[in-house]
Design a protein around this motif. Structure first.
Motif, short mmCIF file in Angstrom:
data_model
loop_
_atom_site.label_atom_id
_atom_site.label_comp_id
_atom_site.label_asym_id
_atom_site.label_seq_id
_atom_site.Cartn_x
_atom_site.Cartn_y
_atom_site.Cartn_z
N LEU A 1 48.05 41.82 27.34
CA LEU A 1 48.03 41.70 28.88
C LEU A 1 47.66 43.03 29.48
N GLY A 2 48.29 44.00 28.98
CA GLY A 2 47.99 45.34 29.53
C GLY A 2 46.38 45.63 29.46
N TRP A 3 46.14 45.44 28.11
CA TRP A 3 44.70 45.83 27.73
C TRP A 3 43.72 44.92 28.59
N SER A 4 43.99 43.71 28.76
CA SER A 4 43.16 42.70 29.47
C SER A 4 42.77 43.37 30.91
N VAL A 5 43.51 44.21 31.52
CA VAL A 5 43.24 44.67 32.86
C VAL A 5 42.79 46.14 33.04
N SER A 6 43.54 46.93 32.24
CA SER A 6 43.38 48.65 32.41
C SER A 6 43.17 48.98 30.61
N PRO A 7 42.22 49.94 30.68
CA PRO A 7 42.19 50.62 29.48
C PRO A 7 43.17 51.54 29.29
N ARG A 8 43.82 52.05 30.51
CA ARG A 8 44.65 53.20 30.31
C ARG A 8 46.23 52.62 30.50
N THR B 1 58.60 46.82 28.29
CA THR B 1 57.93 47.51 29.40
C THR B 1 56.68 48.24 29.03
N ILE B 2 55.75 48.05 29.97
CA ILE B 2 54.29 48.73 29.76
C ILE B 2 54.08 49.34 31.25
N VAL B 3 53.20 50.36 31.10
CA VAL B 3 52.80 50.92 32.63
C VAL B 3 51.19 50.95 32.33
N LEU B 4 50.55 50.42 33.49
CA LEU B 4 49.13 50.69 33.67
C LEU B 4 48.90 51.33 34.69
N ASP B 5 47.63 52.29 34.44
CA ASP B 5 46.88 53.08 35.64
C ASP B 5 46.12 52.12 36.12
N LEU B 6 46.09 51.86 37.63
CA LEU B 6 45.40 50.97 38.30
C LEU B 6 44.18 51.80 39.01
N GLY C 1 40.87 52.92 40.26
CA GLY C 1 39.52 52.37 39.79
C GLY C 1 39.31 50.88 39.78
N LEU C 2 40.43 50.19 39.76
CA LEU C 2 40.44 48.59 39.47
C LEU C 2 40.41 47.91 40.64
N ASN C 3 40.56 48.59 41.82
CA ASN C 3 40.69 47.80 43.19
C ASN C 3 39.34 47.19 43.33
N SER C 4 38.01 47.75 42.92
CA SER C 4 36.86 47.12 43.17
C SER C 4 36.82 46.06 42.43
N LEU C 5 37.55 45.89 41.25
CA LEU C 5 37.28 44.70 40.31
C LEU C 5 38.23 43.67 40.57
N PHE C 6 39.31 44.12 40.77
CA PHE C 6 40.38 43.04 40.93
C PHE C 6 41.13 42.91 42.37
N GLY C 7 40.75 43.77 43.13
CA GLY C 7 41.13 43.45 44.53
C GLY C 7 42.32 44.60 44.89
N SER C 8 43.33 44.51 45.75
CA SER C 8 44.21 45.51 46.08
C SER C 8 45.32 45.41 45.25
N ILE D 1 46.50 42.77 42.20
CA ILE D 1 46.41 42.95 40.83
C ILE D 1 47.87 42.59 40.31
N ALA D 2 48.92 42.77 40.86
CA ALA D 2 50.12 42.72 40.69
C ALA D 2 50.41 41.12 40.16
N GLY D 3 50.01 40.41 41.43
CA GLY D 3 49.99 39.16 41.23
C GLY D 3 49.27 38.52 39.95
N ASP D 4 48.15 38.94 39.72
CA ASP D 4 47.54 38.50 38.81
C ASP D 4 47.93 38.78 37.54
N LEU D 5 48.60 40.04 37.26
CA LEU D 5 49.20 40.44 36.21
C LEU D 5 50.27 39.44 35.74
N SER D 6 51.13 39.22 36.79
CA SER D 6 51.97 38.16 36.69
C SER D 6 51.72 36.88 36.28
N ARG D 7 50.80 36.33 36.49
CA ARG D 7 49.94 35.07 36.34
C ARG D 7 49.59 35.22 34.80
#
Lengths: 289, 554
Positions: free
Chosen positions: B87-94, B102-107, B109-116, B120-126
């Motif tokens: 799930l984490g790697w599907s959004v961010s490589p870092r 528990t995992i932590v993602l570095d967001l 540079g992702l705003n242009s791809l996935f929004g605010s 992104i947090a809502g998308d991760l939950s889904r």
């Protein structure tokens, strides 16, 4: 109201112009795109093998049915089409097929050992779809067994290939598909050609022909070579009609000169040739890799 | 810079629920330990409400009506953790692999791809829900704040920059993971929340709790700064399921396989991958009696006998779980496991999914996924050795070939040529009336197995032919052509081959030849124009000292 319909109709025709030639024209189900069989005499006789229809080829042993099958398979695999052969009694010979020009990599061979397996395998392959050519060979299954296959099986096969680009070919000893087949071709052995080594292949002086009329007891020299077979093909039934327009695809639809009732008169003789050069084909192919 | 932390509450319970989603609606208690000391280690909310308590004995839990009991499964937890990483790697490589839950993602540079950050947090939950995990997601500018917020707040939480201290101030102190001793001390002081802890003077706190006190104070203020410890991306897709009771029937096992495949395919989809091969392994319990006897006779007892393996190699990468299940079921039905199943392991070999664009003028070709299923069904019908593409082998042995996997022609555009005005034209198929470049070859039908025949010789040349109940005169013969080979092997061959033309004795006969019957049927002479002859290939097997019919020219 009529003016509105006419305007709407012309609007649809304009929108589909270049893609669909006549969207409001009734499409005749008896118009089939045809493809070459690989045997010019048969192509001239029948117009080729119809797509989206069942074609039945029948005839006694040594009447050229297998040669016809190999030619058709060679032509289809030569055009990068996926082909399938449902071999009712496991008699397909890959070596001679390869020598006849069949690209074996594009051929799915199903080796059946009963009529039930053959019919079930045909059902599965027709449901799968996507094959350009499916041949069902029941020649070496007892005609009595094939005769007992209910007509609705052939009808089901015919309906399965309708409106698809698949050519369904049934190869048998007797005619079984009856009216379900759009094209029925009867083959009969006509002559066997032998050649004396060292002479030209087709020269009349070097070749000896044994035709039906032969009743003598003359024996050949053991040194002679089997040159080839000659078979006669007759159209017994053809539902194909000359098309109103040529297909937009690359497969040209040919008008047929034979009609349903004129089948017996319409015959052709075609020759096949023994490919002696193919004796070392396997070794040569593998070594070249 | 922003970080998002994903936390799976009640991780052990969720790992079990992921494989048994039907238990979500009811109460579930998780037990662990060595019998008879098997006790409750976790439970879902329904079970807590029903009165289940931590450390309760399994026998006590069994008294509760409607509470399901499951053993803790480390393999399921490992699979759930792998799904969390996917799930984490599907959004961010870092990504940091902080803990099993528990995992932590570095967001960044992702705003242009996935929004605010909120989106992104809502998308991760889904996405987590689609993987079978209910998660808490928190986004913040500080890594530790994000972790603590995910552990403390339910659902999706976004903490704006500068509000860290205020937002996490309401969380209980235990989310900071203090030692038991420090937690007891803080409890005695009446410090319940992070806000209370942050309000304490740092110097005095360090005098009483030492360095841990300083660390906890920093965390409570949201002022702890550290770098992300990046996890090494890996493409490992493995799902396991241990069965509580050994299963003998394939039908319920297929049901479980379907669940595992669903999870596997969801994980593959999360990583934009597909499977090129599926490896199935069953750990077997007791072998079935008849199979055990066969194995015992053939080989000495071995642990490997209790492992059943099956491989599914796919022609194209696919991740349709239903299709994969059908293929696996067909394989299992044709070769069922020899014993009861206690554990199922599924491993997928990942690959990029094929991206193919078929051309308008390309001949139709079977859909690879459907074709694979059809071939599997055909293999079940006629045997796997009887389906495929024939392949010639490098030998002169007559009739030798091998079966290989059928691969449909690739959907490639045909070669194009330039027209006079420079436009490209596709090379089209010749019309039906165009003659082929060469004359057709004689077809040959091979009899398998070879058929014995009786041949009469006259001056060393076949003169009469007896074969499957019919006899005839040989009117032309060509031979003998001697072939031999493989003299160094036991199955070497040495044959004298003849091509013969046979005249069936009745001139008005019609040859009806089949593999099992060969007879000359009389028919109406007026209608009969067929040649009552046939051309065959026969050979004298020198090693067997017998005549056989190889096949016929047709």
């Amino acid at each position: 109201m009529a003016a509105k319909i006419s305007a709407l109709r012309s609007q649809v025709e304009q929108a589909l112009a270049g893609r669909v030639s006549a969207p409001f024209t009734y499409r005749d189900r008896n118009v089939f795109p045809t493809v070459a069989t690989g045997i010019p005499e048969i192509d001239a006789l029948t117009g080729g093998l119809p797509r989206g229809a069942l074609t039945e080829i029948f005839g006694p042993a040594c009447s050229g049915g297998t040669s016809f099958l190999f030619s058709a398979l060679g032509a289809r695999t030569g055009h990068d089409e996926a082909c399938a052969l449902i071999d009712g009694s496991d008699t397909f010979d890959p070596c001679s097929a390869a020598a006849a020009g069949v690209d074996l990599k594009k051929l799915l061979w199903v080796r059946c050992h009963s009529i039930e397996q053959t019919l079930r395998a045909t059902d599965l392959l027709l449901q799968s779809g996507g094959f350009g050519f499916i041949a069902v060979d029941v020649s070496d299954i007892s005609p009595k067994l094939v005769r007992h296959v209910p007509l609705d099986s052939w009808f089901r096969f015919r309906r399965a290939v309708e409106d698809t680009p698949t050519i369904l070919l049934l190869l048998s000893r007797e005619s079984n598909a009856k009216t379900c087949a759009s094209l029925v071709l009867q083959l009969q052995g006509h002559a066997v050609h032998w050649r004396k080594p060292g002479r030209a292949a087709d020269s009349s002086s070097g070749a000896n022909t044994r035709a039906n009329s032969y009743v003598g007891d003359e024996r050949h020299s053991p040194a002679w070579l089997l040159e080839g077979l000659e078979a006669r093909a007759e159209v017994l039934r053809s539902r194909m009609q000359p098309p109103a327009v040529e297909s937009l695809a690359h497969h040209k639809v040919l008008p047929l000169k034979v009609s349903r009732n004129a089948g017996r008169e319409a015959g052709a003789i075609f020759k096949t040739k023994t490919n002696w050069d193919s004796l070392g084909i396997a070794s040569a192919e593998n070594k070249s890799k | 810079m922003a970080f998002a932390s994903i936390y799976v509450p009640q991780f052990m319970v969720q790992a079990v629920l992921r494989t048994e989603p039907q238990l979500r609606a009811g109460a579930l208690a998780l037990v662990d330990g060595t019998p008879p000391l098997v006790r409750v280690i976790d439970a879902n909310d329904s079970a807590w409400r029903a009165g289940i308590q931590m450390g309760m004995a399994k026998s006590q839990v069994a008294q509760f009506l409607g509470v399901e009991i499951r053993n803790r499964s480390q393999s399921k937890e490992a699979a759930a953790h792998a799904a969390l990483l996917d799930l984490g790697w599907s959004v961010s490589p870092r990504m940091e692999n902080t803990a099993a839950d528990t995992i932590v993602l570095d967001l960044a540079g992702l705003n242009s791809l996935f929004g605010s950050d909120e989106e992104i947090a809502g998308d991760l939950s889904r996405r987590a829900l689609s993987l079978g995990l209910a998660t808490n997601v928190a986004a913040a500018a500080n890594i530790e704040v994000a972790i603590h917020a995910a552990r403390g707040f339910t659902g999706v939480t976004v903490i704006p920059d500068g509000e860290e201290s205020r937002r996490i101030g309401v969380l209980p102190v235990h989310v900071l993971f203090p030692s038991e001793e420090s937690l007891a001390t803080l409890d005695r002081w009446g410090i319940k929340t992070c806000g209370d802890l942050a309000a304490l003077p740092l110097l005095e706190l360090s005098e009483r709790l030492g360095q841990e006190g300083v660390r906890l104070h920093e965390l409570a203020r949201g002022a702890s700064v550290r770098s992300l410890v990046l996890a090494e991306p890996s493409l490992s897709f493995r799902e396991e399921l241990e069965l509580d009771t050994a299963e003998e029937e394939l039908e319920p096992v297929s049901f479980l396989l379907g669940r595992l495949l669903d999870q596997l395919c969801a994980r593959l989809q999360a990583r934009a991958q597909a499977a090129t091969a599926i490896h199935l392994r069953f750990d077997l319990g007791d072998l079935f009696e008849k199979d055990a006897e066969i194995i015992k006779r053939n080989s000495p007892p071995d642990d490997n006998q209790k492992i059943y393996r099956k491989g599914l190699t796919l022609p194209v990468a696919m991740r349709d779980s239903k299709m994969l299940l059908k293929l696996l079921r067909l394989q299992l039905q044709s070769d069922p496991p020899p014993g009861s199943i206690v554990k199922i392991i599924l491993v997928a070999e990942p690959s990029r999914r094929r991206a193919a664009q078929s051309g308008l003028f390309v001949p139709s070709s079977p859909d690879p996924e459907k074709l694979e299923l059809t071939v599997a069904r055909l293999a079940k019908l006629v045997g796997s050795a009887n389906v495929g593409s024939p392949e010639l082998v490098d030998t002169h042995r007559p009739g030798e070939f091998r079966m290989s996997r059928f691969r449909p022609p690739a959907n490639e555009e045909p070669p194009r040529r330039k027209s006079k005005n420079g436009t490209e034209l596709a090379i089209v198929e010749p019309a039906a009336n165009e003659p082929p470049s060469r004359r057709s070859s004689v077809g040959f039908r091979m009899f398998r197995p070879r058929l014995p025949a009786t041949i009469e010789l006259h001056d060393g040349v076949p003169s009469r032919f007896f074969f499957r109940g019919v006899y005839g005169s040989v009117i032309a013969a060509s031979g003998p052509w001697r072939t031999s080979g493989d003299w160094w092997r036991e199955d070497f061959w040495l044959q004298d081959e003849w091509d013969i033309e046979v005249w069936v004795n009745s001139p008005s006969a019609r040859i009806i030849h089949t593999r099992n019957s060969f007879s000359a049927l009389d028919s109406n002479p007026q209608q009969q124009t067929a040649a009552p002859s046939g051309t065959y290939c026969i050979y004298f097997d020198v090693t067997a000292q017998s005549w056989f019919v190889r096949g016929m020219y047709d």
